[in-house]
Scaffold this active site. Structure first.
Site, PDB file in Angstrom:
ATOM      1  N   GLU A  68      42.168  30.230 -73.895  1.00 31.43           N
ATOM      2  CA  GLU A  68      43.620  29.902 -73.333  1.00 31.43           C
ATOM      3  C   GLU A  68      43.821  30.581 -72.035  1.00 31.43           C
ATOM      4  OE1 GLU A  68      45.600  28.189 -75.499  1.00 31.43           O
ATOM      5  OE2 GLU A  68      46.896  27.885 -73.760  1.00 31.43           O
ATOM      6  N   GLU A  75      45.079  24.916 -65.312  1.00 31.96           N
ATOM      7  CA  GLU A  75      46.654  24.070 -65.230  1.00 31.96           C
ATOM      8  C   GLU A  75      47.202  24.792 -64.005  1.00 31.96           C
ATOM      9  OE1 GLU A  75      48.074  23.928 -69.631  1.00 31.96           O
ATOM     10  OE2 GLU A  75      49.087  24.964 -68.513  1.00 31.96           O
TER      11      GLU A  75
END
Ligand SMILES: Nc1ncnc2c1ncn2[C@@H]1O[C@H](COP(=O)(O)OP(=O)(O)OP(=O)(O)O)[C@@H](O)[C@H]1O
Length: 126
Positions: A68, A75
């Site tokens: 994650e 991102e």
């Protein structure tokens, strides 16, 4: 980086923790992973997991949460490079998210394999 004086070790750790806390603050999925991990720890404590089962659970928590963090990093880099829609940006974001999803699905399956038999045994003993 070459030529640049390295930060002391404690600084590197503090940057890494900053990254972890930023991800926890900003990413809903990270909050979900932490909530699930907390529930698993409570259930594991009640059901009396073996050392091996604890190691498996802790390893899977680490894998999912670490992915994650990498997904959040991907991102951020994509958004830094372009705010335009681009097929390569889509591939980067979607594959990074896919990595988290695969780990989370496998962790859920392993969790069921460990917890369902133990849970049923626990219920029978009530
Ligand atoms: N620059 C871009 N070019 C093309 N597609 C993009 C781009 N940015 C985002 N996307 C698409 O939109 C989806 C969502 O992107 P976004 O940056 O909103 O991630 P997110 O949904 O906030 O991620 P998370 O679920 O981790 O919060 C991406 O998985 C990708 O398919």
């Amino acid at each position: 980086m070459a030529g640049r004086k390295k930060d002391p070790l404690h600084k590197s750790f503090s940057y890494a923790f900053e990254g972890i806390f930023t991800c926890i603050r900003n990413e809903r999925n990270m909050k979900i992973h932490i909530a699930v991990a907390a529930l698993v720890v409570i259930a594991g404590w009640i059901l009396g997991l073996s050392i091996t089962e604890w190691c498996i659970c802790l390893g899977l928590f680490g894998l999912v949460m670490a992915l994650e963090l990498v997904n959040t990093a991907v991102e951020a880099v994509v958004d830094l490079v372009t705010t335009e829609r681009h097929p390569l940006a889509k591939i980067a974001k979607d594959t990074a998210a896919g990595a988290v999803l695969i780990a989370a699905i496998m962790a859920a399956i392993v969790g069921l394999l460990i917890f369902v038999p133990k849970g049923l045994l626990f219920l029978k003993q009530l």
